[in-house]
Scaffold this active site. Structure first.
Site, PDB file in Angstrom:
ATOM      1  N   VAL A  12      67.629  49.134  50.671  1.00 49.84           N
ATOM      2  CA  VAL A  12      66.824  49.909  49.711  1.00 49.84           C
ATOM      3  C   VAL A  12      65.404  50.090  50.228  1.00 49.84           C
ATOM      4  CG1 VAL A  12      65.857  49.908  47.377  1.00 49.84           C
ATOM      5  CG2 VAL A  12      68.232  49.194  47.748  1.00 49.84           C
ATOM      6  N   ASP A  31      58.181  42.685  55.913  1.00 43.02           N
ATOM      7  CA  ASP A  31      59.369  41.836  55.797  1.00 43.02           C
ATOM      8  C   ASP A  31      59.044  40.506  56.480  1.00 43.02           C
ATOM      9  OD1 ASP A  31      62.623  42.746  55.339  1.00 43.02           O
ATOM     10  OD2 ASP A  31      62.172  40.790  56.228  1.00 43.02           O
ATOM     11  N   LYS A  36      63.513  41.842  62.710  1.00 46.19           N
ATOM     12  CA  LYS A  36      63.781  43.127  62.044  1.00 46.19           C
ATOM     13  C   LYS A  36      62.547  44.024  62.174  1.00 46.19           C
ATOM     14  CE  LYS A  36      66.125  43.169  58.060  1.00 46.19           C
ATOM     15  NZ  LYS A  36      66.433  43.149  56.604  1.00 46.19           N
ATOM     16  N   THR A 121      66.938  45.519  41.853  1.00 48.29           N
ATOM     17  CA  THR A 121      67.725  45.419  40.614  1.00 48.29           C
ATOM     18  C   THR A 121      67.477  44.043  40.027  1.00 48.29           C
ATOM     19  OG1 THR A 121      69.379  46.856  41.622  1.00 48.29           O
ATOM     20  CG2 THR A 121      70.085  45.576  39.713  1.00 48.29           C
ATOM     21  N   PHE A 147      68.972  54.196  42.837  1.00 48.96           N
ATOM     22  CA  PHE A 147      70.395  54.515  42.637  1.00 48.96           C
ATOM     23  C   PHE A 147      71.000  54.966  43.970  1.00 48.96           C
ATOM     24  CE2 PHE A 147      70.120  53.899  38.176  1.00 48.96           C
ATOM     25  CZ  PHE A 147      68.855  54.325  37.799  1.00 48.96           C
ATOM     26  N   PHE A 244      84.263  59.432  41.290  1.00 45.87           N
ATOM     27  CA  PHE A 244      84.634  58.032  41.050  1.00 45.87           C
ATOM     28  C   PHE A 244      85.982  57.909  40.352  1.00 45.87           C
ATOM     29  CE2 PHE A 244      81.701  54.430  41.817  1.00 45.87           C
ATOM     30  CZ  PHE A 244      80.900  55.086  42.731  1.00 45.87           C
ATOM     31  N   GLY A 252      83.770  47.191  45.715  1.00 46.51           N
ATOM     32  CA  GLY A 252      83.043  46.084  46.366  1.00 46.51           C
ATOM     33  C   GLY A 252      81.636  46.515  46.730  1.00 46.51           C
ATOM     34  N   CYS A 255      76.364  45.700  45.582  1.00 46.96           N
ATOM     35  CA  CYS A 255      75.768  45.999  44.265  1.00 46.96           C
ATOM     36  C   CYS A 255      76.703  45.781  43.093  1.00 46.96           C
ATOM     37  CB  CYS A 255      75.237  47.426  44.282  1.00 46.96           C
ATOM     38  SG  CYS A 255      73.968  47.626  45.517  1.00 46.96           S
ATOM     39  N   ARG A 323      79.762  43.084  53.020  1.00 44.56           N
ATOM     40  CA  ARG A 323      79.507  42.158  51.898  1.00 44.56           C
ATOM     41  C   ARG A 323      80.355  42.539  50.689  1.00 44.56           C
ATOM     42  NH1 ARG A 323      73.082  42.740  51.588  1.00 44.56           N
ATOM     43  NH2 ARG A 323      73.748  44.915  51.671  1.00 44.56           N
TER      44      ARG A 323
HETATM   45  C1  UDX Z   1      76.448  51.703  44.236  1.00 41.04           C
HETATM   46  C2  UDX Z   1      75.997  52.790  43.267  1.00 41.04           C
HETATM   47  O1  UDX Z   1      76.808  53.949  43.448  1.00 41.04           O
HETATM   48  C3  UDX Z   1      74.536  53.155  43.567  1.00 41.04           C
HETATM   49  O2  UDX Z   1      74.098  54.110  42.625  1.00 41.04           O
HETATM   50  C4  UDX Z   1      73.693  51.874  43.440  1.00 41.04           C
HETATM   51  O3  UDX Z   1      72.342  52.145  43.723  1.00 41.04           O
HETATM   52  C5  UDX Z   1      74.199  50.818  44.398  1.00 41.04           C
HETATM   53  O4  UDX Z   1      75.587  50.550  44.136  1.00 41.04           O
HETATM   54  P1  UDX Z   1      77.240  51.489  46.729  1.00 41.04           P
HETATM   55  O5  UDX Z   1      77.302  50.029  46.453  1.00 41.04           O
HETATM   56  O6  UDX Z   1      76.647  51.967  48.017  1.00 41.04           O
HETATM   57  O7  UDX Z   1      76.395  52.226  45.531  1.00 41.04           O
HETATM   58  O8  UDX Z   1      78.736  51.991  46.673  1.00 41.04           O
HETATM   59  P2  UDX Z   1      79.502  53.190  45.960  1.00 41.04           P
HETATM   60  O9  UDX Z   1      79.510  54.377  46.814  1.00 41.04           O
HETATM   61  O10 UDX Z   1      79.038  53.330  44.561  1.00 41.04           O
HETATM   62  O11 UDX Z   1      81.002  52.580  45.928  1.00 41.04           O
HETATM   63  C6  UDX Z   1      81.182  51.306  45.293  1.00 41.04           C
HETATM   64  C7  UDX Z   1      82.624  50.867  45.502  1.00 41.04           C
HETATM   65  O12 UDX Z   1      83.509  51.718  44.778  1.00 41.04           O
HETATM   66  C8  UDX Z   1      83.074  50.927  46.958  1.00 41.04           C
HETATM   67  O13 UDX Z   1      83.892  49.796  47.254  1.00 41.04           O
HETATM   68  C9  UDX Z   1      83.903  52.205  47.010  1.00 41.04           C
HETATM   69  O14 UDX Z   1      84.909  52.184  48.012  1.00 41.04           O
HETATM   70  C10 UDX Z   1      84.545  52.185  45.637  1.00 41.04           C
HETATM   71  N1  UDX Z   1      84.988  53.503  45.166  1.00 41.04           N
HETATM   72  C11 UDX Z   1      84.071  54.471  44.958  1.00 41.04           C
HETATM   73  C12 UDX Z   1      86.344  53.708  44.900  1.00 41.04           C
HETATM   74  O15 UDX Z   1      87.180  52.815  45.089  1.00 41.04           O
HETATM   75  N2  UDX Z   1      86.747  54.922  44.427  1.00 41.04           N
HETATM   76  C13 UDX Z   1      85.859  55.935  44.203  1.00 41.04           C
HETATM   77  O16 UDX Z   1      86.285  57.002  43.776  1.00 41.04           O
HETATM   78  C14 UDX Z   1      84.484  55.702  44.489  1.00 41.04           C
END
Ligand code: UDX
Length: 423
Positions: A12, A31, A36, A121, A147, A244, A252, A255, A323
């Protein structure tokens, strides 16, 4: 232009630092990790993020960004963004020790009438604890959750759906929102506490949505329905939304698991538990197990001594982050069932504390495999020609947990193709 300090240059923090610098602000990224900071100062990104190095190098060249381990460097900054990790504690609550220690260290260096912007967060009312640690009446505390999605962090920074700014000080709130110069984004002005909850509630809602999607996929498999058709039709309802809705091996990343657990714990502490969160977490674990059961069924009921070729280690495509990766959870379960794992990921080349082989290429990975299991939706896997690997595997079986591949193409090459959400 504004002088901005970013404390914490992780996913972030780095995206925010590079993003603000690209918008023309003068940014210093701070940092504690010396290595890094050295890498960043040389234009090397410690994380795999599309375009990050391009933007980083451009801003370094224009002297719009610098990196340091020295907290006193925040002295000239009008805005100081806290982008520090808030990892999950044993009981599921968020660990805000980095935020509070940092606030205490920053206080004496902060410029007169500067603004602390909490981007990490954080649990409800953390902003009040930060204010206590800063202990300066001239410094405003603004809550500005991010986000960003891994893999599209810069794109999400430059084109956010909404910018949430929580503060009791309207002037400061407006100043923070104007830093983004995001003409099309909806700016939401609210109080600090509501801003803190917006982040947790958004991520938790998305996780609950995905848990439901994966449960519909499981249910559809028990009928002759096709969950992909069902979900596609559901998504046409604007109240549900088309995004989604893809079944997978479970959700996973750094977040969702952390944020769902933190919200669950915060609500429990207030004696207003949110049972849907418990259900979403439990459902997600069942999805990992369901993918293992699909492998077991495809291999005659036992995985003992079977050679499984796993495609994908990161928690989703276009990131190197493992992670809380569902792929790792599924692999751990396969190993517990006695399977021998050979994994391949286009970017992730090593995983600690997991007794499996990480192959250098697909040919090495699939040689002798009793089954292939696709767990991460890397586009590279779509380009593999099944005819070219069919002589290398022991059994022609592929389980595509992401419904990424072309079923007909693989069946034509003689493979038993098992998707997710249909028979
Ligand atoms: C998420 C939120 O989307 C973001 O707004 C927030 O700031 C941080 O957390 P991120 O953790 O990068 O972002 O992953 P994201 O793209 O949201 O996917 C989360 C998980 O859902 C992943 O494991 C992804 O594979 C899974 N996923 C996503 C699905 O299984 N199916 C989908 O249709 C979309």
């Amino acid at each position: 232009m504004a002088k901005i300090a970013i404390i914490g240059t992780g996913y972030v923090g780095l995206a925010s630092a590079v993003g603000f610098a690209h918008l023309g602000h003068d940014v210093v990224g701070i940092d504690i990790d010396k290595e890094k900071i050295t890498k960043l100062s040389r234009g090397k990104s410690p994380i795999y993020e599309k375009d990050m190095e391009v933007f980083l190098k451009k801003s370094l060249k224009k002297k719009k960004i610098q990196f340091s381990t020295d907290y006193s460097k925040v002295g000239s900054s009008k805005f100081v963004f806290l982008c520090l990790p808030t990892p999950q504690l044993e009981d599921g609550a968020a660990d805000i020790s980095f935020i509070l220690e940092s606030s205490k260290m920053l206080s004496r260096h902060l410029k007169q009438s500067s603004t602390i912007v909490i981007k990490s967060t954080v649990p409800v009312n953390t902003w009040k604890l930060v204010k206590e640690k800063i202990d300066r009446d001239d410094v405003a505390i603004v809550s500005n959750p991010e986000f960003l999605r891994e893999g599209t962090a810069l794109q999400d920074f430059f084109k956010p759906d909404r910018i949430v700014v929580g503060s009791t000080d309207e002037v400061k709130a407006k100043e923070v929102s104007s830093l983004y110069k995001a003409k099309k984004a909806k700016i939401v002005f609210t109080d600090n506490t509501s801003a803190e909850i917006i982040k947790y509630a958004s991520n938790s809602f998305l996780a609950i949505k995905l848990s439901f999607v994966n449960e519909i996929a499981a249910y559809a498999e028990s009928t002759d329905a096709n969950a992909l058709e069902v979900l596609n039709a559901m998504g046409l309802d604007k109240r549900i939304g088309k995004d989604f809705l893809k079944p997978g091996p479970g959700w996973g990343g750094m977040c969702f698991p952390k944020d769902v657990s933190a919200l669950k714990e915060s609500a429990r502490e207030k004696n207003v538990p949110i049972p849907l969160l418990d259900a979403a977490l439990e459902s997600n674990l069942k999805t990992h197990a369901r993918i293992v059961e699909k492998c077991k069924k495809a291999l005659g009921g036992s995985l003992k001594d079977k050679k499984i070729s796993v495609w994908g280690l990161s928690f989703k495509a276009n990131t190197d982050d493992i992670r809380f990766s569902p792929a790792i959870s599924v692999i751990e379960r396969l190993i517990l069932e006695g399977a021998q794992i050979s994994s391949f990921d286009p970017i992730v080349k090593s995983v600690e504390n997991l007794s499996m082989k990480v192959s250098a290429d697909i040919e090495q990975n699939v040689t002798g495999a009793d089954a292939i299991v696709l767990l991460t939706e890397w586009q590279e896997f779509k380009e593999i020609d099944p005819k070219e690997i069919s002589d290398l595997v022991t059994q022609k079986i592929i389980i595509d947990s992401r419904n990424l591949l072309n079923k007909n193409k693989w069946e034509k090459a003689g493979f038993t193709f098992i998707g997710n959400g249909y028979n």
